[in-house]
Design an enzyme around this catalytic site. Structure first.
Site, mmCIF file in Angstrom:
data_model
loop_
_atom_site.group_PDB
_atom_site.id
_atom_site.type_symbol
_atom_site.label_atom_id
_atom_site.label_comp_id
_atom_site.label_asym_id
_atom_site.label_seq_id
_atom_site.Cartn_x
_atom_site.Cartn_y
_atom_site.Cartn_z
ATOM 1 N N SER A 110 0.980 -1.246 0.213
ATOM 2 C CA SER A 110 -0.037 0.083 0.112
ATOM 3 C C SER A 110 0.793 1.258 0.196
ATOM 4 O O SER A 110 0.214 2.370 -0.241
ATOM 5 C CB SER A 110 -1.022 -0.001 1.242
ATOM 6 O OG SER A 110 -0.141 0.002 2.290
ATOM 7 N N CYS A 111 2.108 1.076 0.023
ATOM 8 C CA CYS A 111 2.784 2.316 0.281
ATOM 9 C C CYS A 111 3.270 2.954 -1.100
ATOM 10 O O CYS A 111 3.622 4.113 -1.029
ATOM 11 C CB CYS A 111 4.410 1.749 0.829
ATOM 12 S SG CYS A 111 5.507 1.171 -0.311
ATOM 13 N N GLY A 112 2.985 2.375 -2.240
ATOM 14 C CA GLY A 112 2.990 2.765 -3.525
ATOM 15 C C GLY A 112 4.292 2.777 -4.309
ATOM 16 O O GLY A 112 4.320 3.176 -5.350
ATOM 17 N N GLU A 213 4.353 10.515 -1.986
ATOM 18 C CA GLU A 213 3.128 9.605 -2.613
ATOM 19 C C GLU A 213 1.676 10.494 -2.524
ATOM 20 O O GLU A 213 0.940 10.560 -3.335
ATOM 21 C CB GLU A 213 2.766 8.148 -1.927
ATOM 22 C CG GLU A 213 3.886 7.346 -1.862
ATOM 23 C CD GLU A 213 4.581 7.378 -0.484
ATOM 24 O OE1 GLU A 213 4.899 6.172 0.008
ATOM 25 O OE2 GLU A 213 4.471 8.398 0.163
#
Length: 259
Positions: A110-112, A213
């Site tokens: 999910s951190c991208g 992000e």
């Protein structure tokens, strides 16, 4: 009282003396949310299972799989014992983008950034921000002061982030919450896209720090000004400057930092 995105758990409340007393607490739900796009497994996020259609729309926009909400045909949610699966169907012309991005992802996060195969994919060029915000510092201070009143899940659990759409005078128009700051912003952007809401000379206010992000999500959403309650990173400042996004960080009751 249990609300969407929370569950009641009994915890021991321990005081200075060391005495423990059981107490029912509202706890923010954190659960796996798998996103499948056009039949391809794309990502697994740890998220709050609320406003998931908004999350799906915001996510595919932030990932540049689509340019407009109208390119999303459908989002179907399947809840299982293991978590939630979001099946997203795009217009036929966008499948090549999905396949190309999947080829560059070697793991899911999910951190991208984790799982992006190379630095060129991680730091892709951003489009210039054309819109401008008319918000003044007092408007940002006003929105920051009011944000808590628009965070029912955070007030109940103390464990979630918020992303808010704010008018130019600081009035909060829309808020989304999630245990993840990225997810909260994706939910807000997705909700705006689904309802055809624009920034209207206002700004986004996030309860988190300002990471690169979040800057990229703001730029891709056409946001003219991003304000965050905590500080910015160097890469966030550099990426915002390159795209022409106004940043206001470390927002307090009467001070902020402008970049």
């Amino acid at each position: 009282m249990t609300m969407a995105g929370s569950a009641t758990r009994q915890l021991d409340r321990v005081g200075v003396s060391g005495d423990a007393a059981p107490q029912d607490r509202s706890i923010a739900i954190e659960a796996p949310v798998a996103i499948e796009v056009d039949g391809l497994g794309y990502a697994v996020l740890m998220a709050t299972p609320a406003d998931l259609d908004d999350l799906a729309y915001g996510f595919v926009l932030a990932e540049r799989l689509v340019d407009h909400a109208a390119e999303v045909i459908d989002v179907v949610s399947h809840t299982t014992d293991a978590g939630t699966l979001l099946r997203v169907t795009l217009v036929p012309g966008r499948h090549d983008r999905v396949a190309d991005r999947v080829r560059h992802r070697v793991s899911e996060s999910s951190c991208g950034l984790c799982g992006i195969e190379n630095l060129e994919q991680a730091l892709r060029p951003l489009p210039p921000v054309v819109a401008r915000s008319a918000a003044t510092p007092p408007a940002i201070f006003a929105a920051a002061a009011a944000l808590r009143d628009h965070q029912p899940l955070a007030r109940a659990t103390g464990a979630t982030h918020a992303a808010a759409l704010c008018a130019r005078d600081g009035t909060i128009r829309l808020v989304r919450e999630d245990v993840g700051r990225h997810n909260a912003f994706d939910k807000l952007i997705g909700a705006m896209a689904r309802d055809a809401l624009d920034w209207g000379g206002g700004f986004a206010l996030l309860s988190s720090r300002c990471s690169f992000e979040l800057v990229e999500k703001a730029v891709l959403a056409g946001c003219p000004l991003l304000a965050t309650l905590s500080a910015a990173t160097t890469l966030a400042i550099d990426r915002a400057a390159g795209a022409g996004l106004a940043l206001r960080t470390s927002v307090r009751s009467d001070t902020l930092y402008a970049a």
